[in-house]
Design a protein around this motif. Sequence first.
Motif, PDB file in Angstrom:
ATOM      1  N   GLY A  36       6.364  50.273  13.015  1.00 56.25           N
ATOM      2  CA  GLY A  36       6.999  51.014  11.934  1.00 56.25           C
ATOM      3  C   GLY A  36       8.510  50.903  12.001  1.00 56.25           C
ATOM      4  O   GLY A  36       9.062  49.819  12.183  1.00 56.25           O
ATOM      5  N   GLY A  37       9.176  52.068  11.868  1.00 58.54           N
ATOM      6  CA  GLY A  37      10.638  52.092  11.806  1.00 58.54           C
ATOM      7  C   GLY A  37      11.299  51.585  13.071  1.00 58.54           C
ATOM      8  O   GLY A  37      12.252  50.802  13.011  1.00 58.54           O
ATOM      9  N   LEU A  38      10.834  52.030  14.219  1.00 60.52           N
ATOM     10  CA  LEU A  38      11.380  51.540  15.494  1.00 60.52           C
ATOM     11  C   LEU A  38      10.768  50.196  15.865  1.00 60.52           C
ATOM     12  O   LEU A  38      11.460  49.287  16.339  1.00 60.52           O
ATOM     13  N   GLY A  39       9.458  50.062  15.662  1.00 54.70           N
ATOM     14  CA  GLY A  39       8.763  48.828  16.041  1.00 54.70           C
ATOM     15  C   GLY A  39       9.309  47.604  15.311  1.00 54.70           C
ATOM     16  O   GLY A  39       9.297  46.496  15.854  1.00 54.70           O
ATOM     17  N   ALA A 124       7.514  53.000  20.329  1.00 52.19           N
ATOM     18  CA  ALA A 124       7.975  52.975  18.936  1.00 52.19           C
ATOM     19  C   ALA A 124       7.030  53.837  18.100  1.00 52.19           C
ATOM     20  O   ALA A 124       6.747  53.536  16.943  1.00 52.19           O
ATOM     21  N   MET A 125       6.551  54.908  18.737  1.00 50.05           N
ATOM     22  CA  MET A 125       5.585  55.791  18.083  1.00 50.05           C
ATOM     23  C   MET A 125       6.302  56.866  17.265  1.00 50.05           C
ATOM     24  O   MET A 125       7.510  57.037  17.363  1.00 50.05           O
ATOM     25  N   ASP A 126       5.504  57.601  16.494  1.00 47.18           N
ATOM     26  CA  ASP A 126       6.081  58.676  15.683  1.00 47.18           C
ATOM     27  C   ASP A 126       5.484  60.032  16.073  1.00 47.18           C
ATOM     28  O   ASP A 126       5.562  60.979  15.321  1.00 47.18           O
ATOM     29  N   ARG A 131       2.918  59.296  22.729  1.00 50.00           N
ATOM     30  CA  ARG A 131       4.013  59.007  23.676  1.00 50.00           C
ATOM     31  C   ARG A 131       3.629  59.457  25.090  1.00 50.00           C
ATOM     32  O   ARG A 131       3.880  58.739  26.064  1.00 50.00           O
ATOM     33  N   GLY A 148      12.194  55.720  22.502  1.00 48.54           N
ATOM     34  CA  GLY A 148      13.103  55.968  21.390  1.00 48.54           C
ATOM     35  C   GLY A 148      12.473  56.980  20.444  1.00 48.54           C
ATOM     36  O   GLY A 148      11.245  57.072  20.340  1.00 48.54           O
ATOM     37  N   GLY A 149      13.313  57.743  19.770  1.00 47.23           N
ATOM     38  CA  GLY A 149      12.832  58.697  18.767  1.00 47.23           C
ATOM     39  C   GLY A 149      13.932  58.905  17.748  1.00 47.23           C
ATOM     40  O   GLY A 149      15.118  58.769  18.069  1.00 47.23           O
ATOM     41  N   ILE A 150      13.534  59.211  16.520  1.00 47.48           N
ATOM     42  CA  ILE A 150      14.532  59.370  15.453  1.00 47.48           C
ATOM     43  C   ILE A 150      14.146  60.488  14.488  1.00 47.48           C
ATOM     44  O   ILE A 150      12.968  60.854  14.380  1.00 47.48           O
ATOM     45  N   ARG A 151      15.128  60.998  13.807  1.00 44.56           N
ATOM     46  CA  ARG A 151      14.907  61.922  12.689  1.00 44.56           C
ATOM     47  C   ARG A 151      16.200  61.946  11.897  1.00 44.56           C
ATOM     48  O   ARG A 151      17.271  62.150  12.474  1.00 44.56           O
ATOM     49  N   GLY A 155      19.134  60.158  16.578  1.00 43.74           N
ATOM     50  CA  GLY A 155      18.186  59.418  17.398  1.00 43.74           C
ATOM     51  C   GLY A 155      18.423  59.671  18.865  1.00 43.74           C
ATOM     52  O   GLY A 155      19.458  60.204  19.277  1.00 43.74           O
ATOM     53  N   GLN A 156      17.439  59.266  19.671  1.00 44.43           N
ATOM     54  CA  GLN A 156      17.532  59.414  21.119  1.00 44.43           C
ATOM     55  C   GLN A 156      16.835  58.221  21.760  1.00 44.43           C
ATOM     56  O   GLN A 156      15.915  57.637  21.192  1.00 44.43           O
ATOM     57  N   PRO A 188      16.490  54.240  12.765  1.00 49.21           N
ATOM     58  CA  PRO A 188      15.624  53.450  13.640  1.00 49.21           C
ATOM     59  C   PRO A 188      16.196  52.053  13.912  1.00 49.21           C
ATOM     60  O   PRO A 188      15.913  51.466  14.971  1.00 49.21           O
TER      61      PRO A 188
ATOM     62  N   VAL B  89      13.720  64.632  18.994  1.00 50.95           N
ATOM     63  CA  VAL B  89      13.208  64.158  17.706  1.00 50.95           C
ATOM     64  C   VAL B  89      11.944  63.353  17.930  1.00 50.95           C
ATOM     65  O   VAL B  89      11.764  62.723  18.971  1.00 50.95           O
ATOM     66  N   ALA B  90      11.057  63.388  16.935  1.00 46.22           N
ATOM     67  CA  ALA B  90       9.720  62.825  17.126  1.00 46.22           C
ATOM     68  C   ALA B  90       9.469  61.571  16.311  1.00 46.22           C
ATOM     69  O   ALA B  90       8.508  60.855  16.548  1.00 46.22           O
ATOM     70  N   GLY B  91      10.310  61.281  15.332  1.00 48.08           N
ATOM     71  CA  GLY B  91       9.997  60.195  14.408  1.00 48.08           C
ATOM     72  C   GLY B  91      10.133  58.827  15.035  1.00 48.08           C
ATOM     73  O   GLY B  91      10.781  58.637  16.045  1.00 48.08           O
ATOM     74  N   GLY B  92       9.486  57.864  14.392  1.00 39.74           N
ATOM     75  CA  GLY B  92       9.599  56.475  14.825  1.00 39.74           C
ATOM     76  C   GLY B  92       9.633  55.629  13.601  1.00 39.74           C
ATOM     77  O   GLY B  92       9.568  54.491  13.519  1.00 39.74           O
TER      78      GLY B  92
END
Lengths: 252, 92
Positions: A36-39, A124-126, A131, A148-151, A155-156, A188, B89-92
């Motif tokens: 997805g976004g990270l992958g 690269a999960m959501d 995780r 990795g994680g995003i919103r 991100g982190q 991401p 944060v949890a999103g990917g």
Amino acid sequence: MFSEREFERYQRQMMLFGEEGQERLKKAHIFIAGAGGLGSPVSIYLAVAGIGTITIVDMDVVDGTNLNRQILHYPRDIGRKKTASAEEKLRELNPDITINAIDMKIDDNNAVKLIGRAEGIVDAMDNYPTRYLLNDVAIAKKIPLFHGGIRGFYGQATTILPGTTPCLKCIFPKPPPKEVFPVVGVTPGIIGTIQANEVIKYLIGSGELLMGRLFIWDGLQAHGEEICVERNPACKACGDMTTITTTPGKKK
Amino acid sequence: MTVKIRFFARFRELLGTDIVTDVAPGTMFTSLIISVAKKNPEGCAAIFDETGAFHEFVILMKNGKRIEIADVAETAVVDGDEIAVFPPVAGG
């Protein structure tokens, strides 16, 4: 050994880490959980860098709402399996590597087998339940987990070496609530690129990994910072592991 | 005495950051953060549950060291403390 085409493709990066480093990338097998976004940026950058074997796993179908960030997938892919779309793009980006794209939900029963002999896992999960599962497998196999994680614009990222650094459960013992998260594709893009950079550094043994450091990105402020994170001796996931002081893959 | 509170990510959007505040000696960690967060009900609700306890996923640091949510209600802040409040944060 490299073909003439490979020598050409990798010329600029062999200036950084030599044929030896490139050989290391070619022999590597990296597991990417999520397309997805990270992958997307993770797999694209690892593919073009010449990671010899990439396994990428996802269970979803490409949806129109994915296209603002999931740059592996194009409008023509809507309705297709993400793995089929990912495999096509990654093969085209680099025909000299092996792509295993697996259409499956990662769960308790298949995770160990899916990850197989991969020498690193990219998160690269959501969602946190998956995780935590990747974290358990990384601990069991003593291989790194590139988190990795995003919103939104935030991100982190951190690199987990089981037994050396805190694990994901030490850092985030409790998951944030589930939600349909807002996101703009650049976030991401930034975090996934950091994860891919960590994988490459880990494989070639250069630089300093994000070990024991949680990198925090604030895109609105255009500001990155890090907080130190430590192992939790009472951690339910890695508390029993003996501390390992050497860094695998790191050349002295 | 003064302490500095740093909010991150969404907490920062709702509450600002690098808030330097005067506190009375003996002020407890949780009550300090509540007093700063309550200026924005949405920010307060993002960090605390309805009982006034930190949501269990919130990451808290004092002077660069992680502190556990279980301990903060009983932890007093001291002059010069720098406190970080971070939402994973949890999103990917």
